[in-house]
Structure formats: C-alpha cells, structure tokens
Design a protein around this motif. Structure first.
Motif, short mmCIF file in Angstrom:
data_model
loop_
_atom_site.label_atom_id
_atom_site.label_comp_id
_atom_site.label_asym_id
_atom_site.label_seq_id
_atom_site.Cartn_x
_atom_site.Cartn_y
_atom_site.Cartn_z
N ASN A 182 1.44 -11.02 -13.23
CA ASN A 182 1.27 -9.52 -12.95
C ASN A 182 1.88 -8.96 -11.89
N PRO A 183 2.24 -7.72 -11.79
CA PRO A 183 2.85 -6.97 -10.79
C PRO A 183 1.85 -7.02 -9.63
N LEU A 184 2.21 -7.02 -8.37
CA LEU A 184 1.30 -7.19 -7.29
C LEU A 184 1.72 -6.00 -6.23
N THR A 185 0.63 -5.37 -5.52
CA THR A 185 0.89 -4.16 -4.75
C THR A 185 -0.14 -4.62 -3.46
N VAL A 186 0.65 -4.57 -2.08
CA VAL A 186 -0.58 -4.80 -1.04
C VAL A 186 -0.01 -3.63 -0.05
N LYS A 187 -0.96 -2.82 0.17
CA LYS A 187 -0.84 -1.51 0.82
C LYS A 187 -0.94 -1.51 2.22
N CYS A 188 -0.04 -0.44 2.69
CA CYS A 188 0.11 -0.32 4.41
C CYS A 188 0.40 1.08 4.42
N THR A 189 -0.45 1.76 5.31
CA THR A 189 0.01 3.02 5.80
C THR A 189 0.16 3.14 7.32
N TYR A 190 1.13 4.05 7.80
CA TYR A 190 1.24 3.94 9.23
C TYR A 190 0.96 5.51 9.95
N SER A 191 0.93 5.39 11.11
CA SER A 191 0.66 6.73 11.97
C SER A 191 1.41 6.52 13.13
N VAL A 192 2.62 7.04 13.36
CA VAL A 192 3.44 6.83 14.62
C VAL A 192 4.18 8.30 14.49
N SER A 193 4.67 8.56 15.69
CA SER A 193 5.49 9.56 16.00
C SER A 193 7.02 9.09 15.82
N GLY A 194 7.79 9.78 15.56
CA GLY A 194 9.15 9.56 15.15
C GLY A 194 9.45 8.76 14.18
N GLY B 48 11.42 -12.64 -3.58
CA GLY B 48 11.42 -11.56 -4.49
C GLY B 48 10.54 -10.17 -4.25
N PHE B 49 10.14 -10.13 -2.87
CA PHE B 49 9.26 -9.20 -2.53
C PHE B 49 10.17 -7.95 -2.33
N GLU B 50 9.53 -6.64 -2.38
CA GLU B 50 10.23 -5.40 -1.95
C GLU B 50 9.21 -4.61 -1.32
N ALA B 51 9.62 -3.61 -0.84
CA ALA B 51 8.82 -2.54 -0.17
C ALA B 51 9.36 -1.23 -0.28
N GLU B 52 8.49 -0.23 -0.48
CA GLU B 52 8.77 1.35 -0.54
C GLU B 52 8.35 2.07 0.51
N PHE B 53 9.40 2.61 1.41
CA PHE B 53 9.27 3.50 2.39
C PHE B 53 8.75 4.57 1.80
N ASN B 54 7.87 5.70 2.16
CA ASN B 54 7.29 6.76 1.42
C ASN B 54 6.82 7.52 2.82
N LYS B 55 8.07 8.56 3.22
CA LYS B 55 7.68 9.14 4.55
C LYS B 55 6.65 10.21 4.28
N SER B 56 6.58 10.88 3.18
CA SER B 56 5.60 12.05 2.82
C SER B 56 4.04 11.37 2.82
N LYS C 272 5.51 -4.94 -2.65
CA LYS C 272 5.29 -5.21 -4.22
C LYS C 272 6.07 -6.34 -4.55
N LYS C 273 5.65 -6.84 -5.75
CA LYS C 273 6.47 -7.89 -6.63
C LYS C 273 6.25 -7.69 -7.76
N PRO C 274 7.27 -7.65 -8.52
CA PRO C 274 7.11 -7.45 -10.12
C PRO C 274 6.25 -8.62 -10.82
N SER C 275 6.16 -9.85 -10.49
CA SER C 275 5.68 -10.90 -11.01
C SER C 275 5.09 -11.88 -10.05
N ALA C 276 3.92 -11.78 -9.98
CA ALA C 276 3.17 -12.67 -8.75
C ALA C 276 3.09 -13.96 -9.28
N LEU C 277 3.40 -14.89 -8.24
CA LEU C 277 3.20 -16.43 -8.31
C LEU C 277 1.83 -16.91 -7.72
#
Lengths: 115, 114
Positions: free
Chosen positions: B17-29, B62-70, B77-82
C-alpha cells in the motif's frame, strides 16, 4: 573509511566520572556536528565545527560539556562530572562545509549510560 | 516555538500500500527541509531534501516528498510500502540565517505489516 565513525559504540560510566566520545568524519568534510538523542526523541543539536573552530556551541547544555577538533578532522566530545541525565545516544555528523543547506551524514552514534 | 512537527507517533500500513509520513514546519523565510530514517541501533540515514525548485523531491529507496508552501508541509511518501521500510523517520529543518544545524521533529515510527 567511507562514512562517519564513532567510538566507542557503547560507554557505561558512573555518576561523577569523566568521559570522552570520539568522532571521525568523512574525509575532506570541514563541517562537523554533535547531536544528542534521548530515548523517544529526535536528535538535539549540541555544537558545530567549521574546521578547527567551534562556530556554534549554543546547544551545549552546560559547562560540563566541551568539544574539540584540534586538527580539523577528528573531534572529541568531553563530558565532566557525568550525571544520570546525560545518558543518551550521542551522534556525530559531517558535511563538506560549502554551504548551509548541504546534507549532513551521520555516524552510528555512541550510546552513553551513566549509572 | 516548534520549528518542525510530526503529528503522528506511529503509522501502520500494509505491505504494497502507499505510505505517507507527515511533517509540518514553522520557520520564517525559505525552509530547508530534510528527511532521515533510523533503523534500530544505527545512525540516521539521509533520504532526501528540499532546498529550492520542484516541489516534488525524489530520494533514496523509492521515497519522495512534496513541499507545500501554503500548507507548510513536507510529507514523505512512497507508492508501495515494503516490510523493510519499517523504521523511525525524522523530519528536520535548517532554520536559516546563520544556522547550520538541523532541528528535528520527534519522529514517526513506521510499521509495514506483511
């Protein structure tokens, strides 16, 4: 070696004793970092070296902690009068030293237990 | 103020199955964001980082991550977990300015069930 190495891998000491932890960075890396990881937590920054000098030691918790890097390669983290609260995994990392966004490569850590 | 947060202590997913591990940030700049993985009794291994450019970053294993500024997020993320992906994952940020050190989140334990 190919990666960052740290010795010893484990260290058990008694409260009040002095300990030294060694880090050998990747060859050619001028930046070296020490972090401390307590159980169940993320690593916390201790000190950063650029070359032989400590560029940022703001993470050292108190004056019992000290680190040196006399020749710009191997670094030693020194802890005086150890306390039980110093028990943690001490991680060392290095990076090329060319910029602040570069990847840090970590060693396997030294697990310190203060009895 | 917390600079990086991992809201989930534990994530379980079935193998394949696909997996997602969440991360949020709070920095200036502009944030410089990293993901590391830690296997038992081993040091941290670098997976990927976002500095600038494409919001989708591809990394090791096979990992990837998406930066979302808003949304100030940088989810792994990974499309298929091992099963071998089971480990402790850390999100980290360099705060900018004169800072060089990584500031880590509290970690997320990923378990991939066979």
């Amino acid at each position: 070696g190919a990666g960052v190495s740290q010795t010893p891998s484990n260290k058990v000491t008694e409260k009040g004793k002095y300990v030294e932890l060694r880090c050998d960075p990747i060859s050619g890396h001028t930046a070296l970092y020490w972090y401390r990881q307590s159980l169940g937590q993320g690593p916390e920054f201790l000190i950063y070296f650029q070359g032989t000098g400590a560029a940022d030691d703001s993470g050292l918790p108190n004056d019992r902690f000290f680190a040196v890097r006399p020749e710009g390669s191997v670094s030693t983290l020194k802890i005086q009068r150890t306390e039980r609260g110093d028990s943690a995994v001490y991680l060392c990392a290095s990076s090329p030293g060319q910029g602040y966004q570069e990847t840090q490569y970590f060693g396997p850590g030294t697990r310190l237990l203060v009895l | 103020a917390q600079s990086v947060a991992q809201p989930e202590d534990q994530v379980n997913v079935a193998e394949g199955n696909p997996l997602t591990v969440k991360c949020t940030y709070s920095v200036s700049g502009n944030p410089y964001l990293f993901w590391y993985v830690q296997y038992p009794n081993r040091g941290l291994q670098f997976l990927l980082k976002y500095i600038t450019g494409d919001n989708l970053v591809k990394g090791s294993y096979g990992f990837e991550a998406e930066f979302n500024k808003s949304q100030t997020s940088f989810h792994l993320k990974k499309p298929s977990a091992l099963v071998s992906d089971s480990a402790l994952y850390f999100c980290a940020v360099i705060l900018g300015g004169s800072a060089r050190q990584l500031t880590f989140g509290s970690g997320t334990q990923l378990t991939v069930l066979p």
